[in-house]
Each structure stands twice: as structure tokens, then as C-alpha cells.
Scaffold this motif. Structure first.
Motif, short mmCIF file in Angstrom:
data_model
loop_
_atom_site.label_atom_id
_atom_site.label_comp_id
_atom_site.label_asym_id
_atom_site.label_seq_id
_atom_site.Cartn_x
_atom_site.Cartn_y
_atom_site.Cartn_z
N LEU A 137 -24.73 72.94 76.80
CA LEU A 137 -23.76 72.97 77.89
C LEU A 137 -22.33 72.99 77.36
N HIS A 138 -21.47 73.75 78.02
CA HIS A 138 -20.07 73.84 77.63
C HIS A 138 -19.36 72.53 77.95
N SER A 139 -18.31 72.24 77.22
CA SER A 139 -17.58 70.98 77.42
C SER A 139 -17.08 70.82 78.85
N LYS A 140 -16.68 71.93 79.48
CA LYS A 140 -16.16 71.84 80.85
C LYS A 140 -17.24 71.46 81.86
N GLU A 141 -18.50 71.61 81.50
CA GLU A 141 -19.58 71.25 82.41
C GLU A 141 -19.76 69.74 82.53
N TRP A 142 -19.02 68.98 81.72
CA TRP A 142 -19.11 67.52 81.79
C TRP A 142 -17.97 66.92 82.59
N THR A 143 -17.11 67.78 83.15
CA THR A 143 -15.98 67.29 83.93
C THR A 143 -16.45 66.51 85.16
N ALA A 144 -17.33 67.11 85.95
CA ALA A 144 -17.80 66.45 87.18
C ALA A 144 -18.59 65.18 86.88
N PRO A 145 -19.55 65.19 85.93
CA PRO A 145 -20.25 63.94 85.62
C PRO A 145 -19.31 62.83 85.12
N ALA A 146 -18.30 63.20 84.33
CA ALA A 146 -17.36 62.19 83.82
C ALA A 146 -16.53 61.61 84.97
N ALA A 147 -16.10 62.46 85.90
CA ALA A 147 -15.32 61.98 87.03
C ALA A 147 -16.15 61.05 87.91
N ALA A 148 -17.42 61.41 88.13
CA ALA A 148 -18.30 60.56 88.93
C ALA A 148 -18.53 59.21 88.25
N PHE A 149 -18.69 59.25 86.92
CA PHE A 149 -18.88 58.00 86.20
C PHE A 149 -17.61 57.15 86.27
N ALA A 150 -16.43 57.78 86.17
CA ALA A 150 -15.17 57.03 86.25
C ALA A 150 -15.08 56.26 87.56
N THR A 151 -15.53 56.87 88.66
CA THR A 151 -15.52 56.19 89.96
C THR A 151 -16.46 54.99 89.95
N ARG A 152 -17.66 55.17 89.38
CA ARG A 152 -18.61 54.04 89.30
C ARG A 152 -18.06 52.93 88.43
N LEU A 153 -17.45 53.31 87.31
CA LEU A 153 -16.93 52.30 86.39
C LEU A 153 -15.76 51.53 87.01
N ASP A 154 -14.88 52.23 87.71
CA ASP A 154 -13.76 51.55 88.37
C ASP A 154 -14.27 50.49 89.35
N ALA A 155 -15.32 50.83 90.09
CA ALA A 155 -15.88 49.86 91.05
C ALA A 155 -16.49 48.67 90.31
N ALA A 156 -17.17 48.93 89.21
CA ALA A 156 -17.77 47.84 88.44
C ALA A 156 -16.70 46.97 87.80
N LEU A 157 -15.59 47.56 87.36
CA LEU A 157 -14.50 46.79 86.77
C LEU A 157 -13.83 45.89 87.82
N ALA A 158 -13.82 46.35 89.05
CA ALA A 158 -13.18 45.56 90.12
C ALA A 158 -14.07 44.43 90.63
N ASP A 159 -15.35 44.44 90.27
CA ASP A 159 -16.29 43.41 90.72
C ASP A 159 -16.09 42.15 89.89
N GLU A 160 -15.65 41.09 90.51
CA GLU A 160 -15.37 39.84 89.79
C GLU A 160 -16.46 38.79 89.98
N ALA A 161 -17.55 39.16 90.61
CA ALA A 161 -18.65 38.21 90.79
C ALA A 161 -19.29 37.88 89.45
N PRO A 162 -19.86 36.69 89.29
CA PRO A 162 -20.56 36.36 88.05
C PRO A 162 -21.71 37.34 87.81
N LEU A 163 -21.99 37.62 86.55
CA LEU A 163 -23.10 38.51 86.22
C LEU A 163 -24.42 37.88 86.65
N THR A 164 -25.31 38.70 87.17
CA THR A 164 -26.65 38.23 87.49
C THR A 164 -27.46 38.10 86.21
N ASP A 165 -28.65 37.53 86.30
CA ASP A 165 -29.52 37.42 85.12
C ASP A 165 -29.81 38.80 84.54
N ALA A 166 -30.09 39.76 85.41
CA ALA A 166 -30.39 41.12 84.93
C ALA A 166 -29.17 41.74 84.26
#
Length: 313
Positions: A268-297
Motif C-alpha cells: 500500500l502507498h503511504s497516502k493510503e494510511w492517511t484515513a486510518p491514521a486520522a481515525a486512530f488520532a480521534t480514538r486516541l484523543d478520546a482515550a487521552l481525555a478519559d481520566e477514569a482509573p484504569l480497569t483490570d483489563a
């Protein structure tokens, strides 16, 4: 004696060298890290908006340049570069342009101070001169990059497919010296194809083709503990991969920052990872904003991810 490693506390940029040393020793900077002792500054670019770009240029970008955003621009333009001919620390071209190398041998535990010394040398050197290693001969008041760079400016990086930019345009048609030509040939032979992955919420992420595998390497600015917790939350939910095939490989630490890495499909060409990286950035931002204690899992996921980390120095 083994070198000591101390975590640096954040310190305002632009103070003079008599300020308290940012390593937290309680000494003045000039009498501690500024003295060139054996203490390693583990996060040398802290406090700069360009920190992630500087780490990428220092550690794994093969051929890249960027105008250096100085607080006060001098008469000579300054260009930051990944590596220069002969791995020089600095070069002053015939027209006065300064090239400052990041991938260089250092003589102290403070890379930021070494780079500032090389810059000061270049600003006072004659056109055509080069500095191979920053050493005791580079004198003057001790400063760091934080003292001379605009702290709010990021780098306007240009990626190159080779090192042809080493050779300035010469209207006379004169070619490079045999030494520079040989160095250029050797450097071009080992370059790894590398391209930035640019998308909304994505910066300092790079597609790299190693020849046998392709990777996404993403320099993250967050404190390590906070980032580890966010990655663990995503891992526990099965959301850490970029795609079903692009699995998380692990991470490495470089100059105080964590660099997560994913294995990618080389077809796959490098540009084909643009959309997956952007989607992951959104998931990561939400996880970074979560201040709840970590669960056992999530704690188990964090412990498992910690086993996939290495440190580069």
C-alpha cells in the motif's frame, strides 16, 4: 563511572544560563548541565512546539530539512538538516547559509546545548567552513535551543528522496569535491524511503519502508504515563490497530518521548494510511481525555504493552 540520568523538569525557555538547571539538581544551569558534565538530559527539546519534529529528525528521518525558526533572525539564513556530509555538526556555505546537522556525534549529555553551540559557531564562522564535532573548542556563553528558538513555532519540514540538496546550485557548473561526491553516494545507497502521513489531528507520523517491512512511526508529545494509559484503553477495546491488518508492533523511547510503531502492508502507498491514521488520532484523543482509573483489563493491557518498549539514546 556510568552516566547518571535525571529527568528534566519543564522550564520556561528564554531565561539566561544563570537560571536553575532544568534537570532539577538545584544548581544553576551554568554550573550543572551548562558545564558539560556527565548528566544526561533525557528530554532535551522539552518546551518547544517543534519537539516531536526534532526527535523525528534526530532519530529516524533519513533526509529532511527545515528553516530554523529563530527568535531573532540574523543575516545568515539557518537550515536544520537531518545529516550533513561527513556527519558534520554545521556547515557554512559560500553564500553564508548555515546548515545545522541533527544526526551528529555529541560530546555532552545535553543535545540541546550541543546544537546551540554548533549554531553559535556557524554564526561566527567564515563561509566555506565546517564544524565536525561540537567540542571544547566551541566557546562562548552557554545556551540551549530553548534560548534561541521561537518556542511556539513548529518546523516546516521538507522530505527528500536523496541527499542531492547537499550540493548547492553553482552557476559556474562546478561539481562537488571528490570527498563530498563519495559521501553523497554512500548516503544515498542506504537511505530508507520515508514519507510523512498528513491528516487532520496527525503530525510527526511517518511511513517508513525498511526493505522487508513497512512501518508507521508516530512521535507523540504526551507524557509517557498518560500516553501508555490511553494506548492501554484502546488495546483493551481492540482499537489499537490502525486497520485489521495494520497491527501495533510496539514503541520506542527517544529523547524523553514515546514513539508508537505499527506494522503496515508494504504493497500500500503511504497516502493510503492517511484515513486510518486520522481515525486512530480521534480514538486516541478520546482515550487521552478519559481520566477514569484504569480497569483490570486496561491495567493488564498496559503491562503487556510495556513489554514492547525499548529506549534509544
Amino acid at each position: 563511572m556510568a552516566k547518571k540520568t535525571r529527568e528534566r523538569a519543564a522550564a520556561p525557555a528564554g531565561e539566561n544560563p544563570r537560571r536553575p538547571c532544568p534537570c532539577g539538581s538545584g544548581k544553576r544551569y551554568k554550573a550543572c548541565h551548562g558545564a558539560g558534565d556527565d548528566v544526561i538530559v533525557t528530554r532535551p527539546f522539552e518546551g518547544l512546539a517543534a519537539e516531536c519534529d526534532l526527535v523525528a529528525m534526530r532519530e529516524f528521518l533519513p533526509s529532511a530539512t527545515a528553516p530554523l525558526p529563530l527568535r531573532t533572525q540574523g543575516e545568515r539564513p539557518v537550515t536544520l538538516a537531518t545529516v550533513l556530509p561527513g556527519a558534520a555538526a554545521a556547515v557554512v556555505r559560500a553564500d553564508g547559509e548555515i546548515l545545522l546537522g541533527l544526526q551528529v556525534q555529541t560530546r555532552s549529555g545535553d543535545l540541546s546545548a550541543d546544537l546551540a553551540r554548533a549554531l553559535r559557531w556557524a554564526q561566527e564562522a567564515e563561509p566555506g567552513e565546517s564544524l565536525q564535532v561540537v567540542g571544547p573548542g566551541v566557546a562562548g556563553e552557554l545556551t540551549r535551543l530553548q534560548d534561541v528558538l521561537d518556542p511556539a513555532a513548529s518546523l516546516d519540514l521538507t522530505m527528500h528522496s536523496d541527499f542531492a540538496w547537499w550540493i548547492p546550485v553553482d552557476e559556474s557548473g562546478a561539481g562537488p569535491s571528490p570527498e563530498v561526491a563519495a559521501s553523497l553516494e554512500r548516503a544515498n545507497a542506504v537511505i530508507l524511503p520515508t514519507e510523512p502521513v498528513v491528516a487532520e489531528g496527525v503530525r510527526s507520523a511517518y511511513w517508513v519502508d525498511t526493505g522487508t517491512k513497512a512501518h508507521l512511526r508516530w512521535v507523540r508529545p504526551e507524557p509517557e504515563e498518560k500516553l501508555q494509559a490511553a494506548l492501554a484503553r484502546l488495546q483493551a477495546r481492540g482499537e489499537l490497530a490502525l486497520t485489521e491488518e495494520a497491527r501495533y508492533a510496539g514503541s520506542f523511547r527517544a529523547h524523553g518521548l514515546l514513539v508508537p510503531v505499527w506494522d503496515l502492508d508494504r504493497e500500500l502507498h503511504s497516502k493510503e494510511w492517511t484515513a486510518p491514521a486520522a481515525a486512530f488520532a480521534t480514538r486516541l484523543d478520546a482515550a487521552l481525555a478519559d481520566e477514569a482509573p484504569l480497569t483490570d483489563a486496561e491495567r493488564r493491557a498496559r503491562d503487556a504493552l510495556a513489554g514492547k518498549q525499548v529506549t534509544l539514546r
